[in-house]
Scaffold this active site. Structure first.
Site, PDB file in Angstrom:
ATOM      1  CB  ILE A 165     -25.305 -50.209   5.957  1.00  0.00           C
ATOM      2  CG1 ILE A 165     -25.403 -51.527   6.729  1.00  0.00           C
ATOM      3  CG2 ILE A 165     -25.358 -49.027   6.912  1.00  0.00           C
ATOM      4  CD1 ILE A 165     -24.231 -51.772   7.709  1.00  0.00           C
ATOM      5  CB  SER A 166     -30.409 -52.845   5.023  1.00  0.00           C
ATOM      6  OG  SER A 166     -30.323 -53.006   3.635  1.00  0.00           O
ATOM      7  CD  GLN A 167     -35.025 -49.526  10.106  1.00  0.00           C
ATOM      8  OE1 GLN A 167     -35.442 -48.978   9.086  1.00  0.00           O
ATOM      9  NE2 GLN A 167     -35.752 -49.686  11.182  1.00  0.00           N
TER      10      GLN A 167
END
Ligand code: SAH
Length: 217
Positions: free
Chosen positions: A63-65
């Protein structure tokens, strides 16, 4: 799991942190303050959900930052009812942020497992989007042209086919580079065959790969 005062408090702190890191788009900050990021992660990691870090999800992806989601979404310049194509559904978090902002989202994922899980999460939260299992390199010409395209995986070069699925004036945000680091690149389609490019910092994403993975649960 449901949203809690604890999660809301942590989210507000995260938004303050994003502000100090330079995120200015109030609509993006509002969406991040609203979408319960912990619902997109394994419940065991609740305490990691509101730190500004990428985190492992299923199928060996991440999951992206939050900062990365904030930058990509800000560069897209999203307006209500914009048609946005996302390549790399992953957890569905970026998709939910876009939906929260009122965009009509089309999202493509090459891992069947994530394609299924992300839909479930979005539906349970009351967001709607069009989900596709497939190779994002092909885009979705039948549903285009798009106001915006966001690629959430690293590609060695700007995918030519996708540029042409933008409306004139449309924007594509894509991390371009090798596996160690990529430059966040904004592509604006300024004419039928004219594109303007600008660079917006270094990031690290999982790779954008060709084909699909039928890893049904
Ligand atoms: N936007 C996601 C980030 C997921 S990481 C989120 O908010 O959680 C990037 C995702 O891109 C991975 O799930 C990976 O499987 C997917 N991906 C990589 N190459 C792809 C391709 N060619 N087409 C569609 N999805 C792709």
């Amino acid at each position: 799991m449901t949203d809690t005062f604890l999660a809301k408090g942590k989210r507000k702190k995260l938004v303050d942190e994003l502000r100090t890191k330079g995120i200015k788009d109030e609509e993006v900050l509002r969406a991040i303050n609203t979408v319960p990021r912990h619902e997109f992660m394994d419940p065991a990691f609740l305490h990691h959900a509101y730190t500004d870090k990428a985190f492992p999800i299923s199928s060996g992806q991440t999951i992206s930052q939050p900062y990365t989601v904030a930058i990509q979404t800000s560069l897209l310049n999203v307006k209500k009812r914009d048609k946005i194509l996302e390549i790399g559904t992953g957890s569905g978090y970026q998709c939910a942020v876009l939906a929260e902002m009122g965009a009509k989202v089309y999202t493509i994922e090459r891992h069947r497992e994530l394609f299924i899980l992300a839909q479930r999460t979005l539906i349970s939260l009351g967001y709607s989007a069009d989900f596709f299992y497939g190779d994002g390199y092909e885009g979705k010409p039948r549903y285009g042209p798009f106001d915006g395209i966001v690629i959430t995986a690293a590609t060695p070069e700007i995918p030519e086919k996708l540029q042409y699925q933008l409306k004139i004036g449309g924007r594509m945000v894509v991390p371009v580079g090798d596996s160690s680091s990529q430059v966040m690149t904004l592509v604006i389609r300024s004419g039928e065959a004219d594109f303007e490019y600008s660079s917006h910092g270094a990031f690290v994403f999982v790779p954008m790969l060709k084909g699909t993975v039928n890893n049904q649960m």
